[in-house]
Every structure is written in C-alpha cells, then in structure tokens.
Write a protein that holds these residues in place. Structure first.
Motif, PDB file in Angstrom:
ATOM      1  N   GLY A 213       0.804  -1.218   0.000  1.00 29.16           N
ATOM      2  CA  GLY A 213       0.000   0.000   0.000  1.00 29.16           C
ATOM      3  C   GLY A 213       0.834   1.263   0.000  1.00 29.16           C
ATOM      4  O   GLY A 213       0.546   2.229  -0.724  1.00 29.16           O
ATOM      5  N   GLY A 214       1.892   1.297   0.786  1.00 28.28           N
ATOM      6  CA  GLY A 214       2.745   2.472   0.836  1.00 28.28           C
ATOM      7  C   GLY A 214       3.439   2.732  -0.483  1.00 28.28           C
ATOM      8  O   GLY A 214       3.565   3.884  -0.928  1.00 28.28           O
ATOM      9  N   LEU A 215       3.892   1.675  -1.141  1.00 27.56           N
ATOM     10  CA  LEU A 215       4.536   1.819  -2.438  1.00 27.56           C
ATOM     11  C   LEU A 215       3.553   2.327  -3.490  1.00 27.56           C
ATOM     12  O   LEU A 215       3.890   3.197  -4.303  1.00 27.56           O
ATOM     13  CB  LEU A 215       5.134   0.485  -2.883  1.00 27.56           C
ATOM     14  N   LEU A 216       2.326   1.796  -3.484  1.00 28.83           N
ATOM     15  CA  LEU A 216       1.325   2.238  -4.452  1.00 28.83           C
ATOM     16  C   LEU A 216       1.034   3.729  -4.287  1.00 28.83           C
ATOM     17  O   LEU A 216       0.876   4.451  -5.274  1.00 28.83           O
ATOM     18  CB  LEU A 216       0.039   1.423  -4.301  1.00 28.83           C
ATOM     19  N   GLU A 217       0.954   4.185  -3.051  1.00 22.61           N
ATOM     20  CA  GLU A 217       0.719   5.603  -2.813  1.00 22.61           C
ATOM     21  C   GLU A 217       1.901   6.428  -3.326  1.00 22.61           C
ATOM     22  O   GLU A 217       1.715   7.496  -3.922  1.00 22.61           O
ATOM     23  CB  GLU A 217       0.504   5.849  -1.313  1.00 22.61           C
ATOM     24  N   TRP A 218       3.115   5.954  -3.102  1.00 19.41           N
ATOM     25  CA  TRP A 218       4.299   6.651  -3.607  1.00 19.41           C
ATOM     26  C   TRP A 218       4.265   6.727  -5.129  1.00 19.41           C
ATOM     27  O   TRP A 218       4.563   7.762  -5.722  1.00 19.41           O
ATOM     28  CB  TRP A 218       5.560   5.922  -3.134  1.00 19.41           C
ATOM     29  N   LEU A 219       3.873   5.627  -5.754  1.00 20.65           N
ATOM     30  CA  LEU A 219       3.821   5.591  -7.221  1.00 20.65           C
ATOM     31  C   LEU A 219       2.842   6.617  -7.773  1.00 20.65           C
ATOM     32  O   LEU A 219       3.112   7.256  -8.790  1.00 20.65           O
ATOM     33  CB  LEU A 219       3.427   4.189  -7.693  1.00 20.65           C
ATOM     34  N   ARG A 220       1.708   6.777  -7.111  1.00 20.34           N
ATOM     35  CA  ARG A 220       0.714   7.729  -7.595  1.00 20.34           C
ATOM     36  C   ARG A 220       1.254   9.157  -7.614  1.00 20.34           C
ATOM     37  O   ARG A 220       0.746   9.997  -8.361  1.00 20.34           O
ATOM     38  CB  ARG A 220      -0.549   7.652  -6.730  1.00 20.34           C
ATOM     39  N   TRP A 258      -0.950  -1.698 -14.157  1.00 18.98           N
ATOM     40  CA  TRP A 258      -1.414  -0.799 -13.095  1.00 18.98           C
ATOM     41  C   TRP A 258      -0.862   0.600 -13.316  1.00 18.98           C
ATOM     42  O   TRP A 258      -1.596   1.583 -13.216  1.00 18.98           O
ATOM     43  CB  TRP A 258      -0.970  -1.333 -11.734  1.00 18.98           C
ATOM     44  N   LEU A 259       0.427   0.706 -13.600  1.00 18.28           N
ATOM     45  CA  LEU A 259       1.026   2.019 -13.848  1.00 18.28           C
ATOM     46  C   LEU A 259       0.397   2.703 -15.053  1.00 18.28           C
ATOM     47  O   LEU A 259       0.099   3.901 -15.020  1.00 18.28           O
ATOM     48  CB  LEU A 259       2.534   1.869 -14.073  1.00 18.28           C
ATOM     49  N   THR A 260       0.189   1.952 -16.117  1.00 20.59           N
ATOM     50  CA  THR A 260      -0.419   2.538 -17.312  1.00 20.59           C
ATOM     51  C   THR A 260      -1.819   3.058 -17.004  1.00 20.59           C
ATOM     52  O   THR A 260      -2.193   4.158 -17.411  1.00 20.59           O
ATOM     53  CB  THR A 260      -0.481   1.507 -18.446  1.00 20.59           C
ATOM     54  N   ARG A 284       3.863  14.920 -17.782  1.00 23.20           N
ATOM     55  CA  ARG A 284       3.478  14.855 -16.373  1.00 23.20           C
ATOM     56  C   ARG A 284       2.979  13.474 -15.981  1.00 23.20           C
ATOM     57  O   ARG A 284       3.052  13.086 -14.811  1.00 23.20           O
ATOM     58  CB  ARG A 284       2.405  15.907 -16.070  1.00 23.20           C
ATOM     59  N   CYS A 285       2.458  12.743 -16.945  1.00 20.22           N
ATOM     60  CA  CYS A 285       1.896  11.422 -16.647  1.00 20.22           C
ATOM     61  C   CYS A 285       2.901  10.292 -16.840  1.00 20.22           C
ATOM     62  O   CYS A 285       2.574   9.127 -16.583  1.00 20.22           O
ATOM     63  CB  CYS A 285       0.679  11.166 -17.534  1.00 20.22           C
ATOM     64  N   GLY A 286       4.099  10.611 -17.319  1.00 15.75           N
ATOM     65  CA  GLY A 286       5.100   9.578 -17.506  1.00 15.75           C
ATOM     66  C   GLY A 286       5.063   8.892 -18.850  1.00 15.75           C
ATOM     67  O   GLY A 286       5.752   7.893 -19.060  1.00 15.75           O
ATOM     68  N   PHE A 287       4.258   9.425 -19.795  1.00 14.77           N
ATOM     69  CA  PHE A 287       4.213   8.847 -21.133  1.00 14.77           C
ATOM     70  C   PHE A 287       5.308   9.408 -22.039  1.00 14.77           C
ATOM     71  O   PHE A 287       5.542   8.874 -23.121  1.00 14.77           O
ATOM     72  CB  PHE A 287       2.844   9.064 -21.774  1.00 14.77           C
ATOM     73  N   GLY A 288       5.923  10.501 -21.644  1.00 19.41           N
ATOM     74  CA  GLY A 288       7.047  11.038 -22.385  1.00 19.41           C
ATOM     75  C   GLY A 288       6.689  11.982 -23.494  1.00 19.41           C
ATOM     76  O   GLY A 288       7.198  13.095 -23.583  1.00 19.41           O
ATOM     77  N   ASN A 289       5.792  11.572 -24.380  1.00 17.78           N
ATOM     78  CA  ASN A 289       5.409  12.424 -25.504  1.00 17.78           C
ATOM     79  C   ASN A 289       3.963  12.166 -25.897  1.00 17.78           C
ATOM     80  O   ASN A 289       3.345  11.187 -25.461  1.00 17.78           O
ATOM     81  CB  ASN A 289       6.341  12.185 -26.699  1.00 17.78           C
ATOM     82  N   ALA A 290       3.447  13.070 -26.732  1.00 10.50           N
ATOM     83  CA  ALA A 290       2.031  13.004 -27.110  1.00 10.50           C
ATOM     84  C   ALA A 290       1.705  11.734 -27.895  1.00 10.50           C
ATOM     85  O   ALA A 290       0.601  11.191 -27.769  1.00 10.50           O
ATOM     86  CB  ALA A 290       1.654  14.243 -27.926  1.00 10.50           C
ATOM     87  N   ALA A 291       2.640  11.250 -28.692  1.00 14.71           N
ATOM     88  CA  ALA A 291       2.368  10.049 -29.484  1.00 14.71           C
ATOM     89  C   ALA A 291       2.125   8.837 -28.586  1.00 14.71           C
ATOM     90  O   ALA A 291       1.205   8.046 -28.819  1.00 14.71           O
ATOM     91  CB  ALA A 291       3.530   9.785 -30.441  1.00 14.71           C
ATOM     92  N   THR A 292       2.942   8.699 -27.552  1.00 14.92           N
ATOM     93  CA  THR A 292       2.746   7.581 -26.621  1.00 14.92           C
ATOM     94  C   THR A 292       1.446   7.731 -25.850  1.00 14.92           C
ATOM     95  O   THR A 292       0.725   6.753 -25.618  1.00 14.92           O
ATOM     96  CB  THR A 292       3.937   7.494 -25.649  1.00 14.92           C
TER      97      THR A 292
END
Length: 321
Positions: A213-220, A258-260, A284-292
C-alpha cells in the motif's frame, strides 16, 4: 440522454445491488448542482416483493413504467429458470427504441433471457460466469473484469462493481464533473477502469506491514518518472519475481498495467481540468510524448486526448492542443 431511470425488482432481489441504483439515481442532489433523475422501481407486478435479505420492498409500478425509461437497471436477484414475460418484452422494446440497460451481478441473467447479450461481451459475478456462458452461448462472458460497456448494454460484476458501472455511464453521458459530484457525495472513487480484475487474492493489507500500500501511494505521486519492475522491486526490498507475484496478489494486475492505468487516469484529470498542451500532459503522466499518450488513450479509452478534452474539458479550455 439520462433523465428517466427505472430499476427492475424481482423476487429475492439483493438489497445492496438494488440500493446502488437507488443511491446513484434516486437521490435529489440539486443542492450540489447535480442532475435530478426521474427514478422509479418497477416489476412484473406492483406491490411488496421479498428481498434476498428477508424483508420486503414495495414496488409501485408494473412493467409498463419501463416504456418511459432512458436507462433500465436489472439488479442482482436469485438466478431463475425463467423470467416474467412482461419484463422480457419491456426490456427488448426499451433497447429497440434507444434506451440503455445495465445489469448488476446476477441481473445479467435477465438481460440474457431477453436476448440482449447475444453477440455481445458481458460480465457478471465470477461465481456465476460459467453458468451464464452455458446458458447463453451466443454471448462472450468476461469473468475477470468489473464491468463491460457494450452500449446500449452495460453489465457489471458483483456488489461494488455496480457502483463503478453506473458512475461510468454517468461520466460517459453527463460528463466527469457530474460523476465526480455523485461519487464525492457517496464517498467512493469516481472512476475505476472496467478491465480491472474482480478478484484480488489479498484484498486487504496484511497486518504485519507487508502490504504494498505504501509503495502504491508513492507511485501515484511519481507517475512522471521512468519506473521499471526491477527499480520497484528494489524499493519494496524484494526480488523482481517475488515483487511481481505480490503485486498481482494485491492489485489483481501486473505492475506495468497498473502504472499505465494510473497514468491514463491522471491524463484524464489533466485534460479535464487544465489547459496544458497534450505534450505537457504526456510528460506529467510519464508517457514522455504526445504520441505515446495517444497510443495508450486509444487502447484504454478508444479515443484521442484531443477528442477527450473536447468532450470533457472545462469551459474555455483549448480544444485541440
């Protein structure tokens, strides 16, 4: 349109699933600026009907009330060999004239009896999946998801998945602000992806502090970072193999999926509530660019970020950036 809503009540109806329909569509939330629905209970015959919990519900309307509905909800009930003909006919007529139908848990069997599952994907509570597939062989049963939207037929798994499916429909038809407003009043999550697993082997954190649970919160809070399974496993002080197995047990899915999903949800919120360019949202979402971002939006939501912003973005926000 989503204004007139009818919940179908059968003998041995399950109170919680019926209550989901009543809570979401039967309450006046106009003091919060939210829509007021014309909500009613209907059955094959008006009058008191016994619930699965032993008490009775007084149903004021017969099957003819369904003819006025934009949405008909079939709540969970005891699985029957047959269903009342007036309800079957009313459900078929409702879909033919353009209404939507939504089932919760074993309510899917009523839709199947009406022929509304033929040629469509659907779901139900995992305990009933094999029986549903055997009884209605023309449908494709997906036993491991929360809900399936095969518009105009929406089917939800057991209990709380009915909340998810109803809020999904509200979001789809009336926009994310309405769905969030209802969810806020109910103190539930405004959106859960329908493809999320029904059953999680460890649904509650372990009392010994061994939960992720703590890791999931950190990931968010760090979705913008490049994250690998090896990195996350090291952070959780586990081997990658043990981490992947534990993650599946606690979330019902893989770390990558889950991350996606979390990144797509964050992108939705940013597209709805900000005017940031799509490239900035992707970063900001970790996708890197608009195409992804466009790739994952297409796979998860069946649309593009620009189209989503045009549909759900706030007033005055840029539509095409």
């Amino acid at each position: 349109m989503l204004k007139n809503v009818v919940a179908v009540v059968l003998e041995e109806v399950h109170p919680f699933e019926l209550g989901v329909a009543c809570e979401i569509f039967g309450l006046d939330r106009s003091d919060d600026g939210l829509p007021v629905y014309d909500f009613a209970l209907a059955s094959a015959r008006p009058g008191p009907l016994r619930t699965h919990a032993g008490f009775s519900v007084d149903v004021p309307y017969g099957a003819e009330r369904i003819a006025e509905a934009d949405l008909v909800i079939a709540a969970a009930t005891g699985i029957q060999d047959g269903f009342p003909a007036p309800l079957i006919e009313a459900l078929r007529a409702a879909v033919e004239r353009g209404a939507r139908v939504l089932s919760i848990c074993s309510g899917t069997f009523l839709l199947g009896a009406a022929g509304l599952l033929d040629g469509r994907r659907c779901t139900t509570h995992w305990r009933h999946s094999e029986r549903l597939a055997a009884r209605f062989p023309l449908t494709t049963v997906e036993p491991d998801v929360l809900y399936v939207d095969e518009d105009p037929v929406i089917t939800a798994a057991g209990t709380a998945a009915g909340i998810d499916a109803c809020l999904h429909l509200v979001r789809k038809v009336q926009g994310p602000e309405v769905a969030r407003g209802i969810a806020r009043r109910m103190v539930v999550a405004p959106h859960r992806d329908g493809g999320q697993a029904q059953f999680v082997a460890r649904p509650l954190p372990a009392e010994d502090g061994d939960s992720l649970g703590g890791l999931l919160e950190w990931l968010r809070h760090h979705l913008d970072q490049e994250l690998t399974v090896d990195q996350l496993a090291a952070r959780a002080h586990m081997s990658p193999r043990t981490f992947a197995r534990r993650f599946q047990q606690e979330t019902g899915t893989t770390p990558h999926r889950w991350l996606t999903g979390q990144r797509v949800l964050l992108a939705q919120r940013l597209l709805e509530g900000t005017g940031e360019p799509v490239d900035a949202v992707a970063a900001r979402c970790g996708f890197g660019n608009a195409a992804t971002l466009r790739h994952h939006f297409g796979r998860w939501l069946g649309t593009t970020p620009q189209a989503y912003r045009r549909a759900f973005g706030g007033v005055g926000q840029p539509a095409g950036r």
